[in-house]
Design an enzyme around this catalytic site. Structure first.
Site, short mmCIF file in Angstrom:
data_model
loop_
_atom_site.label_atom_id
_atom_site.label_comp_id
_atom_site.label_asym_id
_atom_site.label_seq_id
_atom_site.Cartn_x
_atom_site.Cartn_y
_atom_site.Cartn_z
N ARG A 102 0.88 -1.18 0.00
CA ARG A 102 0.00 0.00 0.00
C ARG A 102 0.90 1.21 0.00
O ARG A 102 1.70 1.41 0.93
CB ARG A 102 -0.90 0.03 1.23
N HIS A 129 -7.30 0.83 -6.43
CA HIS A 129 -7.51 0.00 -5.24
C HIS A 129 -8.22 -1.29 -5.69
O HIS A 129 -9.41 -1.49 -5.41
CB HIS A 129 -8.33 0.79 -4.21
N GLN A 132 -10.18 -3.73 -3.34
CA GLN A 132 -11.44 -3.15 -2.87
C GLN A 132 -12.56 -3.40 -3.88
O GLN A 132 -13.64 -3.87 -3.53
CB GLN A 132 -11.26 -1.64 -2.64
N ASP A 224 -17.15 7.33 -1.24
CA ASP A 224 -15.89 7.18 -0.49
C ASP A 224 -15.60 8.54 0.14
O ASP A 224 -16.20 9.56 -0.22
CB ASP A 224 -14.78 6.75 -1.48
N CYS A 264 -16.21 1.88 0.80
CA CYS A 264 -15.01 1.08 1.08
C CYS A 264 -14.59 1.17 2.54
O CYS A 264 -13.92 0.27 3.05
CB CYS A 264 -13.87 1.51 0.17
N ARG A 292 -13.41 -8.38 1.73
CA ARG A 292 -11.99 -8.13 1.45
C ARG A 292 -11.18 -9.40 1.75
O ARG A 292 -10.30 -9.80 0.99
CB ARG A 292 -11.45 -6.96 2.30
N1 CP Z 1 -11.06 0.07 2.54
C1 CP Z 1 -9.78 -0.01 2.95
O1 CP Z 1 -8.87 -0.27 2.18
O2 CP Z 1 -9.62 0.18 4.29
P1 CP Z 1 -8.24 0.37 5.09
O3 CP Z 1 -7.70 1.71 4.68
O4 CP Z 1 -8.64 0.31 6.52
O5 CP Z 1 -7.31 -0.75 4.71
N1 NVA Z 2 -9.80 6.90 -1.29
C1 NVA Z 2 -9.41 6.48 0.04
C2 NVA Z 2 -9.62 5.01 0.21
C3 NVA Z 2 -9.30 4.47 1.57
C4 NVA Z 2 -9.47 2.98 1.67
C5 NVA Z 2 -7.96 6.83 0.27
O1 NVA Z 2 -7.14 6.67 -0.65
O2 NVA Z 2 -7.61 7.29 1.36
#
Ligand code: CP
Ligand code: NVA
Length: 307
Positions: A102, A129, A132, A224, A264, A292
């Site tokens: 990530r 993502h 997701q 989101d 998400c 997930r």
């Molecule tokens: N939706 C998602 O990816 O959540 P986190 O940021 O908690 O991993």
């Molecule tokens: N769009 C959000 C998603 C978090 C899971 C971010 O990138 O922070």
């Protein structure tokens, strides 16, 4: 499938196979049937951003597959002090059987795959993502028993989550409408790619600045956070510009009677979604979060499993 870097790299068959295996693993998991498809294997999980769901679901998923996961915060590993992706990829390939990352730049995920010799899974970048969107489409499938021909609407910031949803819609033949405020539209290159992919499945992808129009007739409505990780300084400005883009009871009134609401998470009640919607009859957000685990186990088994 060698890696999961972005959904635009996979085929509709790959997409369907991930969901099929996820459904099987979920069913076995509920029945307590063990499935040690990655016995003795180790996943490294590199995080340069925060996470609740991704971290826990990958770690638990690896354990349930008979392997183990290592949490590698960029604060603690040398990547955070300037070691290159090239060296990191080469070194970690000697120890691990796969890496979930990530981070900010999509190109860093691509470079890990380019320089390393082990499967790489994208756990979120600024651009995409994919895990997701896979969980989201599994949730819709469980509710509606199909994907093709349904309509998903996304309201809010044109971001990483939106981009992966567009690819998932294009791959599965689901129609998608996206309503964003002016200046917060999706990435042009992603849109062009998704439109080209959609030609193969017949999915209709539409873009507007009008949330009510976008939500009309939707089977699922998605939003989101308006402020993604790394954009914290833009919060005040975005909250002003996103006025009118909250998914609330009135907006859900434009969707089909049996429409579901997805997010998400993490969610910010009173901003992108009202409490009444996220905690109300439409919401499937916790099934979505659980999924997930199941889709990522399928992705790990398909990329890291013995071929
Ligand atoms: N939706 C998602 O990816 O959540 P986190 O940021 O908690 O991993
Ligand atoms: N769009 C959000 C998603 C978090 C899971 C971010 O990138 O922070």
């Amino acid at each position: 499938m060698k890696h999961l870097i972005t959904l635009k790299d996979i085929t509709t068959d790959d997409f369907n196979n991930i969901l099929k295996l996820a459904i099987k693993l979920k069913d076995e998991n509920k029945k307590g049937i063990p499935h040690h498809l990655l016995k003795g294997k180790t996943l490294g999980m590199i995080f340069t951003k925060s996470s609740t769901r991704t971290r826990v679901s990958f770690e638990v998923g690896m354990y349930q597959l008979g392997g183990q996961a290592l949490f590698l915060s960029s604060n603690d590993i040398q990547l955070g002090r300037g070691e290159t992706i090239y060296d990191t990829a080469n070194v970690l390939s000697r120890f691990l059987d796969g890496i979930m990352i990530r981070t900010f730049k999509q190109s860093d995920v691509e470079d890990l795959a380019k320089y390393g010799t082990i499967p790489i899974i994208n756990g979120l970048t600024d651009l995409t993502h994919p895990c997701q969107a896979l969980a989201d489409f599994l949730t819709i499938y469980e509710e509606k028993k199909k994907l093709e021909g349904l309509k998903i609407t996304y309201v809010g910031d044109g971001n990483n989550v939106t981009h992966s949803l567009l690819y998932a819609a294009a791959l599965s033949g689901m129609n998608m409408s996206v309503a964003t405020p002016k200046g917060f539209e999706c990435d042009e290159e992603v849109v062009a790619t998704a439109l080209a992919m959609a030609k193969k499945t017949g999915a209709v992808l539409e873009f507007t600045n009008d949330p009510e129009k976008a939500v009309s007739g939707a089977d699922s409505v998605y939003t989101d956070t308006w402020v993604s990780m790394g954009q914290e300084s833009e919060k005040a400005e975005k909250v002003k510009k996103f006025d009118g883009y909250q998914v609330n009871e009135k907006l859900m009134g434009y969707a089909k009677e049996d429409a579901i609401f997805l997010h998400c998470l993490p969610a910010y009640r009173g901003f992108e979604v009202s409490e009444g919607v996220i905690d109300g009859r439409w919401s499937r957000v916790f099934d979505e979060a659980e999924n997930r685990l199941h889709v990522q186990k399928a992705v790990m088994a398909m990329t890291m499993g013995d071929k």
